[in-house]
Design an enzyme around this catalytic site. Sequence first.
Site, PDB file in Angstrom:
ATOM      1  N   ILE A   1       8.704  12.422   7.416  1.00  0.00           N
ATOM      2  CA  ILE A   1       8.555  11.158   8.155  1.00  0.00           C
ATOM      3  C   ILE A   1       8.792   9.981   7.214  1.00  0.00           C
ATOM      4  CG2 ILE A   1       7.016  12.030   9.951  1.00  0.00           C
ATOM      5  CD1 ILE A   1       4.698  10.649   8.337  1.00  0.00           C
TER       6      ILE A   1
ATOM      7  N   ARG B   1      11.862   8.758   4.787  1.00  0.00           N
ATOM      8  CA  ARG B   1      13.130   8.049   4.960  1.00  0.00           C
ATOM      9  C   ARG B   1      14.256   9.055   4.808  1.00  0.00           C
ATOM     10  NH1 ARG B   1      11.189   4.319   6.932  1.00  0.00           N
ATOM     11  NH2 ARG B   1      11.329   2.108   6.447  1.00  0.00           N
TER      12      ARG B   1
ATOM     13  N   GLU C   1      21.055   7.806   9.467  1.00  0.00           N
ATOM     14  CA  GLU C   1      20.651   7.621  10.864  1.00  0.00           C
ATOM     15  C   GLU C   1      21.179   6.290  11.411  1.00  0.00           C
ATOM     16  OE1 GLU C   1      16.337   7.830  10.000  1.00  0.00           O
ATOM     17  OE2 GLU C   1      16.185   5.765  10.741  1.00  0.00           O
TER      18      GLU C   1
ATOM     19  N   HIS D   1      13.119   8.498  14.679  1.00  0.00           N
ATOM     20  CA  HIS D   1      12.420   7.492  13.860  1.00  0.00           C
ATOM     21  C   HIS D   1      11.386   6.716  14.694  1.00  0.00           C
ATOM     22  CE1 HIS D   1      12.958   4.873  10.027  1.00  0.00           C
ATOM     23  NE2 HIS D   1      11.710   4.813  10.473  1.00  0.00           N
TER      24      HIS D   1
HETATM   25  N1  LIG Z   1       8.990   7.454  10.085  1.00  0.00           N
HETATM   26  C1  LIG Z   1       8.478   6.246  10.239  1.00  0.00           C
HETATM   27  O1  LIG Z   1       8.581   5.616  11.289  1.00  0.00           O
HETATM   28  C2  LIG Z   1       7.706   5.630   9.125  1.00  0.00           C
HETATM   29  C3  LIG Z   1       8.044   5.875   7.829  1.00  0.00           C
HETATM   30  N2  LIG Z   1       7.346   5.304   6.814  1.00  0.00           N
HETATM   31  C4  LIG Z   1       7.725   5.605   5.431  1.00  0.00           C
HETATM   32  O2  LIG Z   1       6.562   6.017   4.718  1.00  0.00           O
HETATM   33  C5  LIG Z   1       6.580   5.409   3.429  1.00  0.00           C
HETATM   34  C6  LIG Z   1       5.198   5.416   2.832  1.00  0.00           C
HETATM   35  O3  LIG Z   1       4.369   4.452   3.411  1.00  0.00           O
HETATM   36  P1  LIG Z   1       2.893   4.178   2.814  1.00  0.00           P
HETATM   37  O4  LIG Z   1       2.099   5.438   2.813  1.00  0.00           O
HETATM   38  O5  LIG Z   1       2.343   3.005   3.500  1.00  0.00           O
HETATM   39  O6  LIG Z   1       3.294   3.814   1.316  1.00  0.00           O
HETATM   40  P2  LIG Z   1       2.415   3.844  -0.010  1.00  0.00           P
HETATM   41  O7  LIG Z   1       3.102   2.936  -0.959  1.00  0.00           O
HETATM   42  O8  LIG Z   1       0.979   3.609   0.318  1.00  0.00           O
HETATM   43  O9  LIG Z   1       2.531   5.357  -0.523  1.00  0.00           O
HETATM   44  C7  LIG Z   1       3.653   5.878  -1.111  1.00  0.00           C
HETATM   45  C8  LIG Z   1       3.230   7.048  -2.007  1.00  0.00           C
HETATM   46  O10 LIG Z   1       4.401   7.736  -2.470  1.00  0.00           O
HETATM   47  C9  LIG Z   1       4.259   8.006  -3.868  1.00  0.00           C
HETATM   48  N3  LIG Z   1       5.600   8.034  -4.459  1.00  0.00           N
HETATM   49  C10 LIG Z   1       6.493   7.012  -4.538  1.00  0.00           C
HETATM   50  N4  LIG Z   1       7.628   7.416  -5.129  1.00  0.00           N
HETATM   51  C11 LIG Z   1       7.436   8.727  -5.443  1.00  0.00           C
HETATM   52  C12 LIG Z   1       8.242   9.699  -6.089  1.00  0.00           C
HETATM   53  N5  LIG Z   1       9.476   9.408  -6.528  1.00  0.00           N
HETATM   54  N6  LIG Z   1       7.740  10.949  -6.244  1.00  0.00           N
HETATM   55  C13 LIG Z   1       6.495  11.249  -5.798  1.00  0.00           C
HETATM   56  N7  LIG Z   1       5.689  10.366  -5.179  1.00  0.00           N
HETATM   57  C14 LIG Z   1       6.157   9.118  -5.004  1.00  0.00           C
HETATM   58  C15 LIG Z   1       3.405   6.867  -4.404  1.00  0.00           C
HETATM   59  O11 LIG Z   1       2.666   7.257  -5.548  1.00  0.00           O
HETATM   60  P3  LIG Z   1       3.259   7.027  -7.036  1.00  0.00           P
HETATM   61  O12 LIG Z   1       3.777   5.629  -7.085  1.00  0.00           O
HETATM   62  O13 LIG Z   1       2.093   7.308  -7.926  1.00  0.00           O
HETATM   63  O14 LIG Z   1       4.341   8.051  -7.208  1.00  0.00           O
HETATM   64  C16 LIG Z   1       2.448   6.604  -3.235  1.00  0.00           C
HETATM   65  O15 LIG Z   1       1.314   7.399  -3.334  1.00  0.00           O
HETATM   66  C17 LIG Z   1       7.220   4.042   3.690  1.00  0.00           C
HETATM   67  O16 LIG Z   1       7.761   3.483   2.519  1.00  0.00           O
HETATM   68  C18 LIG Z   1       8.274   4.366   4.727  1.00  0.00           C
HETATM   69  O17 LIG Z   1       9.504   4.688   4.097  1.00  0.00           O
HETATM   70  C19 LIG Z   1       6.296   4.466   7.058  1.00  0.00           C
HETATM   71  C20 LIG Z   1       5.925   4.178   8.344  1.00  0.00           C
HETATM   72  C21 LIG Z   1       6.604   4.728   9.486  1.00  0.00           C
HETATM   73  O1  LIG Z   2       7.496   0.948   8.778  1.00  0.00           O
HETATM   74  C1  LIG Z   2       8.420   1.684   8.412  1.00  0.00           C
HETATM   75  O2  LIG Z   2       8.739   1.812   7.221  1.00  0.00           O
HETATM   76  C2  LIG Z   2       9.178   2.450   9.426  1.00  0.00           C
HETATM   77  O3  LIG Z   2       9.981   3.267   9.103  1.00  0.00           O
HETATM   78  C3  LIG Z   2       8.898   2.273  10.870  1.00  0.00           C
HETATM   79  O4  LIG Z   2       7.571   1.924  11.107  1.00  0.00           O
HETATM   80  C4  LIG Z   2       9.690   1.251  11.596  1.00  0.00           C
HETATM   81  O5  LIG Z   2       9.593   1.621  12.935  1.00  0.00           O
HETATM   82  C5  LIG Z   2      11.128   1.091  11.294  1.00  0.00           C
HETATM   83  O6  LIG Z   2      11.437   0.914   9.971  1.00  0.00           O
HETATM   84  C6  LIG Z   2      11.596  -0.096  12.070  1.00  0.00           C
HETATM   85  O7  LIG Z   2      11.835  -1.166  11.302  1.00  0.00           O
END
Ligand SMILES: NC(=O)C1=CN([C@@H]2O[C@H](COP(=O)(O)OP(=O)(O)OC[C@H]3O[C@@H](n4cnc5c(N)ncnc54)[C@H](OP(=O)(O)O)[C@@H]3O)[C@@H](O)[C@H]2O)C=CC1
Ligand SMILES: O=C(O)C(=O)[C@@H](O)[C@H](O)[C@H](O)CO
Length: 327
Positions: A238, A240, A269, A287
């Site tokens: 989930i 990227r 995508e 997504h």
């Molecule tokens: N599918 C969807 O609709 C959605 C997708 N997302 C995706 O989820 C991602 C995470 O969101 P969120 O949890 O809020 O972000 P956070 O920044 O809270 O968490 C990201 C985590 O990933 C770890 N990380 C980063 N780079 C690496 C790496 N190269 N190897 C291993 N671990 C890594 C970080 O730890 P450390 O830096 O110590 O490595 C950190 O713990 C977003 O950036 C987005 O891309 C979010 C919302 C919705």
């Molecule tokens: O927040 C993120 O990083 C997401 O991937 C999703 O919540 C969004 O829906 C998407 O990026 C729309 O902008």
Amino acid sequence: MSKPQVLVAVNTFSDIVDRLRPHFDVETNETDQPLPYDELIRRLQGKAGVYVSGSNKIDAALLDACPDLRAVCTMAVGYNNIDLPACTARGVVVSNAPDVLTETTADFGFALMMATARRITESEHFLRRGEWKHWSVTMFAGADVHGATLGVLGMGRIGAAIARRGHLGFGMPVIYHNRSRLPAEQEAPLGATWVEKDELLRRADHLVIVVPYSPSSHHLVGEKELALMKPTATLTNIARGGVVNDAALARALKAGTIAAAGLDVFEGEPAVHAELLSCSNVVLTPHIASATVATRRAMSDLAVDNLIAALTGGTPPTALNPGVLKR
Ligand SMILES: NC(=O)C1=CN([C@@H]2O[C@H](COP(=O)(O)OP(=O)(O)OC[C@H]3O[C@@H](n4cnc5c(N)ncnc54)[C@H](OP(=O)(O)O)[C@@H]3O)[C@@H](O)[C@H]2O)C=CC1
Ligand SMILES: O=C(O)C(=O)[C@@H](O)[C@H](O)[C@H](O)CO
């Protein structure tokens, strides 16, 4: 005096967009399509701020072509579509939308993992095709979720919310990998243990990937990593597109290197790798992990809060480079 102009490049809730109108002359995108790059540049002429989503690329060339731009506010938490150093170098403040979508996205990640492990869409398609003629002992027998080992790659806000669900709700031992280990007081309530990435891949029954996309996470899971996983394991992405090598994943799914995958995000995508589309042991969604009405409203509200603060002398609540405002 005329008000600053802003562009809301995303077709979002009109009552939330209306919150901008007392402060700005607001132009909107009334189509449900992301504005093509060239049109975005054209419509940003004279604009001081822009509200974007993850579908809008904001790079150095766009910034150079839009010299009036001072604020870029995305409704997403992930901001790999925005060149943050280029914005900072030009004094453009950038904000994202963390936290407000954490629990909703974790619900979805857990649901996608369960649908994958229990073969829910595959069996539904079988039923809809009229192929269900009799019951059998092993028909669509999948893998248990309760008690299985949950592997989290990216134990940040969302990863931790997924781990909490697994630990407290499903009695799952939780292992995780980040580049830096969490403090023990954050690990304890999640029942989580930090392991090296290869160990995570070897031991997880269900691997959930939630790392931001960056050069350091490009193809973090590819052929070599998939080969380490159990043939009974599932992988849920989930995070990227680009964090997982989709071509390698399709080969692994077809070869039985792993049992199944659940994917909400894809390289390139909205195009989806043709070999993934032809795999039966994969659950595919467009997504939508943050897509509940309440959460999409909260994300939109936060982007608007940021835009108003950034351009009216306030403090944007979730600015990524707040230092530019002090210059
Ligand atoms: N599918 C969807 O609709 C959605 C997708 N997302 C995706 O989820 C991602 C995470 O969101 P969120 O949890 O809020 O972000 P956070 O920044 O809270 O968490 C990201 C985590 O990933 C770890 N990380 C980063 N780079 C690496 C790496 N190269 N190897 C291993 N671990 C890594 C970080 O730890 P450390 O830096 O110590 O490595 C950190 O713990 C977003 O950036 C987005 O891309 C979010 C919302 C919705
Ligand atoms: O927040 C993120 O990083 C997401 O991937 C999703 O919540 C969004 O829906 C998407 O990026 C729309 O902008």
